[in-house]
Design an enzyme around this catalytic site. Sequence first.
Site, PDB file in Angstrom:
ATOM      1  N   GLY A   1       0.775  -1.227   0.000  1.00  0.00           N
ATOM      2  CA  GLY A   1       0.000   0.000   0.000  1.00  0.00           C
ATOM      3  C   GLY A   1       0.805   1.275   0.000  1.00  0.00           C
ATOM      4  O   GLY A   1       0.347   2.306   0.499  1.00  0.00           O
TER       5      GLY A   1
ATOM      6  N   ASN B   1       1.456   3.093  -2.598  1.00  0.00           N
ATOM      7  CA  ASN B   1       0.733   4.061  -3.441  1.00  0.00           C
ATOM      8  C   ASN B   1      -0.479   4.624  -2.703  1.00  0.00           C
ATOM      9  O   ASN B   1      -0.766   5.826  -2.816  1.00  0.00           O
ATOM     10  CB  ASN B   1       0.299   3.415  -4.759  1.00  0.00           C
ATOM     11  CG  ASN B   1       1.384   3.469  -5.812  1.00  0.00           C
ATOM     12  OD1 ASN B   1       1.720   4.550  -6.299  1.00  0.00           O
ATOM     13  ND2 ASN B   1       1.970   2.329  -6.135  1.00  0.00           N
TER      14      ASN B   1
ATOM     15  N   MET C   1      -4.677  -6.806  -6.881  1.00  0.00           N
ATOM     16  CA  MET C   1      -4.214  -7.973  -7.638  1.00  0.00           C
ATOM     17  C   MET C   1      -5.349  -8.918  -8.035  1.00  0.00           C
ATOM     18  O   MET C   1      -5.193 -10.137  -8.020  1.00  0.00           O
ATOM     19  CB  MET C   1      -3.143  -8.725  -6.830  1.00  0.00           C
ATOM     20  CG  MET C   1      -1.917  -7.887  -6.527  1.00  0.00           C
ATOM     21  SD  MET C   1      -1.148  -7.177  -7.998  1.00  0.00           S
ATOM     22  CE  MET C   1      -0.355  -8.650  -8.643  1.00  0.00           C
TER      23      MET C   1
ATOM     24  N   ASN D   1      -6.141   3.018 -12.762  1.00  0.00           N
ATOM     25  CA  ASN D   1      -5.149   2.056 -12.278  1.00  0.00           C
ATOM     26  C   ASN D   1      -3.766   2.641 -12.506  1.00  0.00           C
ATOM     27  O   ASN D   1      -3.573   3.492 -13.384  1.00  0.00           O
ATOM     28  CB  ASN D   1      -5.288   0.751 -13.066  1.00  0.00           C
ATOM     29  CG  ASN D   1      -4.313  -0.321 -12.607  1.00  0.00           C
ATOM     30  OD1 ASN D   1      -4.097  -0.513 -11.410  1.00  0.00           O
ATOM     31  ND2 ASN D   1      -3.705  -1.024 -13.558  1.00  0.00           N
TER      32      ASN D   1
ATOM     33  N   HIS E   1       0.025   1.139 -13.428  1.00  0.00           N
ATOM     34  CA  HIS E   1       0.695  -0.080 -13.891  1.00  0.00           C
ATOM     35  C   HIS E   1       2.187   0.218 -14.021  1.00  0.00           C
ATOM     36  O   HIS E   1       2.566   1.237 -14.615  1.00  0.00           O
ATOM     37  CB  HIS E   1       0.115  -0.516 -15.236  1.00  0.00           C
ATOM     38  CG  HIS E   1       0.691  -1.810 -15.712  1.00  0.00           C
ATOM     39  ND1 HIS E   1       0.305  -3.021 -15.186  1.00  0.00           N
ATOM     40  CD2 HIS E   1       1.633  -2.078 -16.638  1.00  0.00           C
ATOM     41  CE1 HIS E   1       0.998  -3.983 -15.768  1.00  0.00           C
ATOM     42  NE2 HIS E   1       1.806  -3.443 -16.653  1.00  0.00           N
TER      43      HIS E   1
HETATM   44  C1  GRF Z   1       2.940  -0.938  -7.749  1.00  0.00           C
HETATM   45  O1  GRF Z   1       4.144  -1.126  -8.419  1.00  0.00           O
HETATM   46  C2  GRF Z   1       1.818  -0.825  -8.726  1.00  0.00           C
HETATM   47  O2  GRF Z   1       2.187  -0.180  -9.906  1.00  0.00           O
HETATM   48  C3  GRF Z   1       1.533  -2.267  -9.002  1.00  0.00           C
HETATM   49  O3  GRF Z   1       1.621  -2.895  -7.747  1.00  0.00           O
HETATM   50  C4  GRF Z   1       2.536  -2.167  -6.947  1.00  0.00           C
HETATM   51  C5  GRF Z   1       1.841  -1.836  -5.666  1.00  0.00           C
HETATM   52  O4  GRF Z   1       2.707  -1.320  -4.711  1.00  0.00           O
HETATM   53  N1  GRF Z   1       0.294  -2.421  -9.697  1.00  0.00           N
HETATM   54  P1  GRF Z   1       2.119  -0.694  -3.366  1.00  0.00           P
HETATM   55  O5  GRF Z   1       1.254  -1.774  -2.702  1.00  0.00           O
HETATM   56  O6  GRF Z   1       1.321   0.519  -3.708  1.00  0.00           O
HETATM   57  O7  GRF Z   1       3.314  -0.386  -2.531  1.00  0.00           O
END
Ligand code: GRF
Length: 217
Positions: free
Chosen positions: A13, A15, A91, A108, A110
Amino acid sequence: MSGRVAVLASGVGSNAEALARACEDGRIDGSLCVVASNRRDAGVLTRAAARGLATLAVDHRAYPDRATFDAALHEALLPFEPDLVVLAGFMRILTPTFITPWRGRLVNIHPSLLPLYPGLDTHARALAAGDREAGATVHFVIEALDAGPAILQATVPIEAGDSPATLAARVLVEEHRIYPLAVQACLSGRVRLAGDRAELDGALLPPSGAEEAMLLG
Ligand code: GRF
């Protein structure tokens, strides 16, 4: 008008945390109305709760198929009244049951320069291909996986000796920077999904998304 953002995440988490910080410091004119996960034990839920944010777990294993899970997830989000649903390391592949009602309000991030490397293991694939740069893409979610129109991309160099982990760390820094920008652009209404294309201030965006400077202005 201040926007309401629902974040869906399955893992650490970071992000989600970057988005929470951006709400707190005003880069995003809005708040995280809920942080939701398909995993009850996801670190993202612990981190969100520690910030005092509402959390929600909808365990995909309790549902017989993707569409039934998607319907339950959709229903569970409705009381939080999100203006925008933001996938941040979520996921699960979403079906039209979820995507259709949120179309245009679902984004999203990516970890590749889409259309390169949809799906998993993006950094290993970029290294194996001998690419000189990598990056991340914020895009609208449409029915095809990782194929929705780009809102914003960030590029990083690939350096000699990079491993998937070192490259992922470099890209993640950029993810944390561009996701708040793109979310704010969506919440403000400047960026919209028009059919299958993204537009900024009414003008169609190129396949690589907006120039970052345009979103800062
Ligand atoms: C990130 O690299 C995002 O782009 C991908 O999964 C990762 C998630 O990281 N889809 P976090 O859980 O936000 O640290």
